[in-house]
Scaffold this motif. Structure first.
Motif, PDB file in Angstrom:
ATOM      1  N   GLY A  68      -1.553  15.977  -4.815  1.00  0.00           N
ATOM      2  CA  GLY A  68      -2.858  16.380  -4.297  1.00  0.00           C
ATOM      3  C   GLY A  68      -3.888  15.272  -4.417  1.00  0.00           C
ATOM      4  O   GLY A  68      -4.670  15.017  -3.487  1.00  0.00           O
ATOM      5  N   LEU A  69      -3.902  14.597  -5.571  1.00  0.00           N
ATOM      6  CA  LEU A  69      -4.832  13.480  -5.746  1.00  0.00           C
ATOM      7  C   LEU A  69      -4.514  12.338  -4.783  1.00  0.00           C
ATOM      8  O   LEU A  69      -5.433  11.709  -4.216  1.00  0.00           O
ATOM      9  CB  LEU A  69      -4.758  12.958  -7.192  1.00  0.00           C
ATOM     10  N   GLU A  70      -3.227  12.086  -4.566  1.00  0.00           N
ATOM     11  CA  GLU A  70      -2.802  10.982  -3.700  1.00  0.00           C
ATOM     12  C   GLU A  70      -3.225  11.221  -2.262  1.00  0.00           C
ATOM     13  O   GLU A  70      -3.725  10.320  -1.589  1.00  0.00           O
ATOM     14  CB  GLU A  70      -1.285  10.812  -3.784  1.00  0.00           C
ATOM     15  N   THR A  71      -3.000  12.437  -1.806  1.00  0.00           N
ATOM     16  CA  THR A  71      -3.338  12.742  -0.405  1.00  0.00           C
ATOM     17  C   THR A  71      -4.842  12.916  -0.195  1.00  0.00           C
ATOM     18  O   THR A  71      -5.334  12.735   0.910  1.00  0.00           O
ATOM     19  CB  THR A  71      -2.618  14.020   0.053  1.00  0.00           C
ATOM     20  N   THR A  72      -5.559  13.267  -1.246  1.00  0.00           N
ATOM     21  CA  THR A  72      -7.000  13.506  -1.111  1.00  0.00           C
ATOM     22  C   THR A  72      -7.820  12.244  -1.340  1.00  0.00           C
ATOM     23  O   THR A  72      -8.756  11.935  -0.586  1.00  0.00           O
ATOM     24  CB  THR A  72      -7.457  14.584  -2.105  1.00  0.00           C
ATOM     25  N   LEU A  73      -7.462  11.490  -2.392  1.00  0.00           N
ATOM     26  CA  LEU A  73      -8.282  10.347  -2.782  1.00  0.00           C
ATOM     27  C   LEU A  73      -7.585   9.004  -2.575  1.00  0.00           C
ATOM     28  O   LEU A  73      -8.248   7.966  -2.544  1.00  0.00           O
ATOM     29  CB  LEU A  73      -8.679  10.475  -4.262  1.00  0.00           C
ATOM     30  N   GLY A  74      -6.258   9.015  -2.519  1.00  0.00           N
ATOM     31  CA  GLY A  74      -5.518   7.762  -2.458  1.00  0.00           C
ATOM     32  C   GLY A  74      -5.278   7.260  -1.049  1.00  0.00           C
ATOM     33  O   GLY A  74      -5.719   7.860  -0.065  1.00  0.00           O
ATOM     34  N   PRO A  75      -4.513   6.174  -0.954  1.00  0.00           N
ATOM     35  CA  PRO A  75      -4.228   5.581   0.357  1.00  0.00           C
ATOM     36  C   PRO A  75      -3.245   6.416   1.187  1.00  0.00           C
ATOM     37  O   PRO A  75      -3.232   6.316   2.403  1.00  0.00           O
ATOM     38  CB  PRO A  75      -3.643   4.213   0.006  1.00  0.00           C
ATOM     39  N   LEU A  76      -2.397   7.217   0.499  1.00  0.00           N
ATOM     40  CA  LEU A  76      -1.406   8.017   1.231  1.00  0.00           C
ATOM     41  C   LEU A  76      -2.017   9.344   1.643  1.00  0.00           C
ATOM     42  O   LEU A  76      -2.517  10.075   0.812  1.00  0.00           O
ATOM     43  CB  LEU A  76      -0.175   8.269   0.339  1.00  0.00           C
ATOM     44  N   ARG A  77      -1.956   9.641   2.941  1.00  0.00           N
ATOM     45  CA  ARG A  77      -2.477  10.901   3.445  1.00  0.00           C
ATOM     46  C   ARG A  77      -1.354  11.852   3.840  1.00  0.00           C
ATOM     47  O   ARG A  77      -1.612  12.973   4.253  1.00  0.00           O
ATOM     48  CB  ARG A  77      -3.377  10.664   4.661  1.00  0.00           C
ATOM     49  N   ASP A  78      -0.118  11.411   3.679  1.00  0.00           N
ATOM     50  CA  ASP A  78       1.045  12.192   4.110  1.00  0.00           C
ATOM     51  C   ASP A  78       1.670  12.865   2.888  1.00  0.00           C
ATOM     52  O   ASP A  78       2.018  12.206   1.911  1.00  0.00           O
ATOM     53  CB  ASP A  78       2.048  11.256   4.796  1.00  0.00           C
ATOM     54  N   TRP A  79       1.845  14.193   2.933  1.00  0.00           N
ATOM     55  CA  TRP A  79       2.435  14.927   1.810  1.00  0.00           C
ATOM     56  C   TRP A  79       3.877  14.494   1.546  1.00  0.00           C
ATOM     57  O   TRP A  79       4.313  14.443   0.405  1.00  0.00           O
ATOM     58  CB  TRP A  79       2.384  16.435   2.071  1.00  0.00           C
ATOM     59  N   GLU A  80       4.602  14.197   2.589  1.00  0.00           N
ATOM     60  CA  GLU A  80       6.010  13.790   2.408  1.00  0.00           C
ATOM     61  C   GLU A  80       6.083  12.454   1.670  1.00  0.00           C
ATOM     62  O   GLU A  80       6.888  12.281   0.748  1.00  0.00           O
ATOM     63  CB  GLU A  80       6.699  13.690   3.771  1.00  0.00           C
ATOM     64  N   ALA A  81       5.206  11.527   2.058  1.00  0.00           N
ATOM     65  CA  ALA A  81       5.184  10.229   1.373  1.00  0.00           C
ATOM     66  C   ALA A  81       4.732  10.392  -0.071  1.00  0.00           C
ATOM     67  O   ALA A  81       5.266   9.745  -0.990  1.00  0.00           O
ATOM     68  CB  ALA A  81       4.251   9.273   2.118  1.00  0.00           C
ATOM     69  N   ALA A  82       3.773  11.260  -0.275  1.00  0.00           N
ATOM     70  CA  ALA A  82       3.307  11.508  -1.639  1.00  0.00           C
ATOM     71  C   ALA A  82       4.399  12.140  -2.485  1.00  0.00           C
ATOM     72  O   ALA A  82       4.552  11.829  -3.679  1.00  0.00           O
ATOM     73  CB  ALA A  82       2.080  12.421  -1.600  1.00  0.00           C
ATOM     74  N   PHE A  83       5.199  13.007  -1.868  1.00  0.00           N
ATOM     75  CA  PHE A  83       6.314  13.623  -2.607  1.00  0.00           C
ATOM     76  C   PHE A  83       7.339  12.569  -3.013  1.00  0.00           C
ATOM     77  O   PHE A  83       7.825  12.559  -4.154  1.00  0.00           O
ATOM     78  CB  PHE A  83       6.960  14.709  -1.742  1.00  0.00           C
ATOM     79  N   GLN A  84       7.690  11.670  -2.075  1.00  0.00           N
ATOM     80  CA  GLN A  84       8.648  10.614  -2.385  1.00  0.00           C
ATOM     81  C   GLN A  84       8.120   9.714  -3.507  1.00  0.00           C
ATOM     82  O   GLN A  84       8.901   9.199  -4.313  1.00  0.00           O
ATOM     83  CB  GLN A  84       8.916   9.778  -1.123  1.00  0.00           C
ATOM     84  N   HIS A  85       6.822   9.569  -3.564  1.00  0.00           N
ATOM     85  CA  HIS A  85       6.204   8.715  -4.559  1.00  0.00           C
ATOM     86  C   HIS A  85       6.211   9.352  -5.956  1.00  0.00           C
ATOM     87  O   HIS A  85       6.392   8.667  -6.964  1.00  0.00           O
ATOM     88  CB  HIS A  85       4.775   8.400  -4.106  1.00  0.00           C
ATOM     89  N   HIS A  86       6.055  10.685  -5.994  1.00  0.00           N
ATOM     90  CA  HIS A  86       5.818  11.333  -7.300  1.00  0.00           C
ATOM     91  C   HIS A  86       6.917  12.291  -7.772  1.00  0.00           C
ATOM     92  O   HIS A  86       6.827  12.758  -8.910  1.00  0.00           O
ATOM     93  CB  HIS A  86       4.488  12.109  -7.245  1.00  0.00           C
ATOM     94  N   TYR A  87       7.933  12.558  -6.959  1.00  0.00           N
ATOM     95  CA  TYR A  87       8.927  13.534  -7.402  1.00  0.00           C
ATOM     96  C   TYR A  87       9.664  13.126  -8.672  1.00  0.00           C
ATOM     97  O   TYR A  87      10.104  13.984  -9.458  1.00  0.00           O
ATOM     98  CB  TYR A  87       9.915  13.844  -6.265  1.00  0.00           C
ATOM     99  N   PRO A  88       9.847  11.810  -8.986  1.00  0.00           N
ATOM    100  CA  PRO A  88      10.568  11.463 -10.223  1.00  0.00           C
ATOM    101  C   PRO A  88       9.908  12.010 -11.495  1.00  0.00           C
ATOM    102  O   PRO A  88      10.596  12.243 -12.503  1.00  0.00           O
ATOM    103  CB  PRO A  88      10.556   9.925 -10.210  1.00  0.00           C
ATOM    104  N   VAL A  89       8.578  12.204 -11.422  1.00  0.00           N
ATOM    105  CA  VAL A  89       7.915  12.701 -12.632  1.00  0.00           C
ATOM    106  C   VAL A  89       8.365  14.126 -12.968  1.00  0.00           C
ATOM    107  O   VAL A  89       8.367  14.538 -14.142  1.00  0.00           O
ATOM    108  CB  VAL A  89       6.373  12.622 -12.469  1.00  0.00           C
ATOM    109  N   PHE A  90       8.736  14.890 -11.921  1.00  0.00           N
ATOM    110  CA  PHE A  90       9.249  16.235 -12.171  1.00  0.00           C
ATOM    111  C   PHE A  90      10.512  16.165 -13.041  1.00  0.00           C
ATOM    112  O   PHE A  90      10.669  16.904 -14.012  1.00  0.00           O
ATOM    113  CB  PHE A  90       9.547  16.941 -10.845  1.00  0.00           C
ATOM    114  N   PHE A  91      11.403  15.237 -12.703  1.00  0.00           N
ATOM    115  CA  PHE A  91      12.645  15.111 -13.466  1.00  0.00           C
ATOM    116  C   PHE A  91      12.407  14.494 -14.844  1.00  0.00           C
ATOM    117  O   PHE A  91      13.184  14.713 -15.770  1.00  0.00           O
ATOM    118  CB  PHE A  91      13.662  14.283 -12.652  1.00  0.00           C
TER     119      PHE A  91
END
Length: 424
Positions: A68-91
């Motif tokens: 949410g922070l990435e798509t709202t405030l960061g350079p990435l506006r795409d949820w899919e790209a943001a997911f690829q960027h942050h999904y490792p933290v879930f694991f």
């Protein structure tokens, strides 16, 4: 239960926010933040919640929060790209929780060193999984410097959390000890008050038995006469004896219950203890009347154990009389002094005092200057009873004006052997 779930919700909210306080030690997207120490602390705290559930929910919360922070405030506006960027933290958080549960870390709270070593191991395992997902190439994972950094960071974070956790536990332990100490003090006060009440209650039983016997003897004496009027008086005396007998039986049942909790087998107690009972019970009596009265006790001399009921009867009557004489505020001083084989009780108050015209009548049965709120006169038998009992024990009682010209003072002089325990 409510507190547990509030803490659980607080964990889901706090860990993602704490994760934003971070830095990047490696040449990739892996970050080191306060999220891990916060998660470790909550896992240690929430022992009743499964670590796996915590890992799933916290991992999802952190991932969604960062997306949410990435798509709202960061350079990435795409949820899919943001997911690829942050999904490792879930694991990362899921692995952390799985290893935490596997080594059963919450069973070792009493072994802080082992707890710290296992905490470091868990963090290294979770970090390895996240780095593997972020850097498929093996080179960054095999570098010795990288593993040194990972281990050092894990060491400091884990032992920092343990230090804070144990500090909180220590404060809680001290607070619990303080609470237990206060509870014990309350229990001791309660036991002390029960002990005093059993003595007072047993005194009432003693007096009730004497009244019943005296009334019955009066009944027998009056019954011997054939006069009709005396027959009526005899029946009245018998009725009084029966009523007092009922009071005695009721008190016996109460006393039996209390004496099962508080042991008091002797009819003799140290005189300072008996005087202390009079002092404390009359403080409570004064409070029940809405009066602010200071009572103090002064003992002068060494005394043998004294008869409980005789001593309480004469001393308590004088102090109660002083409490009732004081209007709203005042003071009462009790002095117990030994003069060779004589004991002297003195009760002085700063109440309205005794008028000189009443000094000669104050010990007459039925004489009173006290009235209740409805205008009903007191029975006027308290001081008469004290005088009768004192004289029966070959003593004297005197009334006068306290020092300073205000208040009253009553002085009882008794042969010590009349109330003291006989030495066998």
């Amino acid at each position: 239960m409510k507190e547990k779930w509030l803490t659980f919700i607080l964990m889901i909210v706090t860990v993602p926010i704490a994760g934003e306080l971070n830095f990047y030690p490696f040449q990739n997207d892996f970050r080191v933040s306060l999220g891990t120490p916060a998660f470790f602390l909550f896992l240690l705290w929430l022992r009743s919640v499964s670590p796996l559930v915590s890992g799933l929910l916290v991992g999802a919360a952190v991932t969604i929060f960062r997306m949410g922070l990435e798509t709202t405030l960061g350079p990435l506006r795409d949820w899919e790209a943001a997911f690829q960027h942050h999904y490792p933290v879930f694991f990362y958080y899921l692995t952390y929780a799985i290893v935490f549960a596997a080594v059963r870390l919450n069973r070792h709270h009493h072994r802080p060193l082992l707890l710290g070593v296992l905490g470091v191991t868990i963090e290294i395992a979770a970090t390895s999984v996240e780095l593997l997902l972020r850097s498929p190439a093996a080179a960054p994972l095999t570098a010795l410097a990288t593993w040194k950094q990972i281990a050092l960071i894990a060491f400091f974070r884990s032992f920092f959390v343990l230090g804070f956790f144990n500090l909180v536990k220590l404060r809680q332990s001290k607070a619990a000890e303080e609470q237990q100490r206060k509870e014990k003090e309350k229990m001791l006060v309660l036991i002390s008050e029960l002990y005093e009440e059993t003595i007072q209650l047993n005194k009432t039983l003693y007096n009730a038995e004497n009244i019943a016997q005296d009334s019955y003897r009066l009944y027998q004496s009056l019954k011997d006469s054939q006069h009709l009027l005396r027959e009526d008086l005899a029946q009245q005396a018998l009725r009084i004896a029966g009523q007092v007998h009922e009071i005695k039986k009721d008190n016996q049942r109460i006393y039996a219950g209390l004496s099962g909790l508080i042991s008091h087998d002797s009819e003799y107690l140290p005189l300072d203890e008996l005087a202390g009972i009079v002092l404390r019970s009359n403080r409570k009596y004064a409070r029940s009347l809405g009066k602010k009265i200071g009572l103090d006790l002064h003992m002068d001399g060494v005394f043998p154990p004294c008869h409980v009921y005789a001593t309480l009867s004469i001393l308590n009557n004088l102090v109660v009389n002083a409490v009732e004489a004081i209007k709203e505020t005042g003071s009462i001083r009790i002095v117990v002094k030994r003069d060779h084989n004589t004991v002297i009780f003195s009760v002085a108050d700063n109440g309205p005092g005794i008028a000189s015209k009443h000094l000669e009548k104050i010990f007459f049965p039925g004489f009173t200057t006290k009235y209740d709120k409805s205008g009903n006169a007191s029975t006027g038998i308290g001081l008469a009873y004290v005088k009768q009992e004192v004289e029966r024990m070959l003593g004297t009682v005197q009334a006068g004006t306290a020092g300073g010209g205000t208040g009253a003072v009553f002085t009882i002089t008794l042969p010590l052997d009349q109330i003291a325990k006989k030495v066998e």
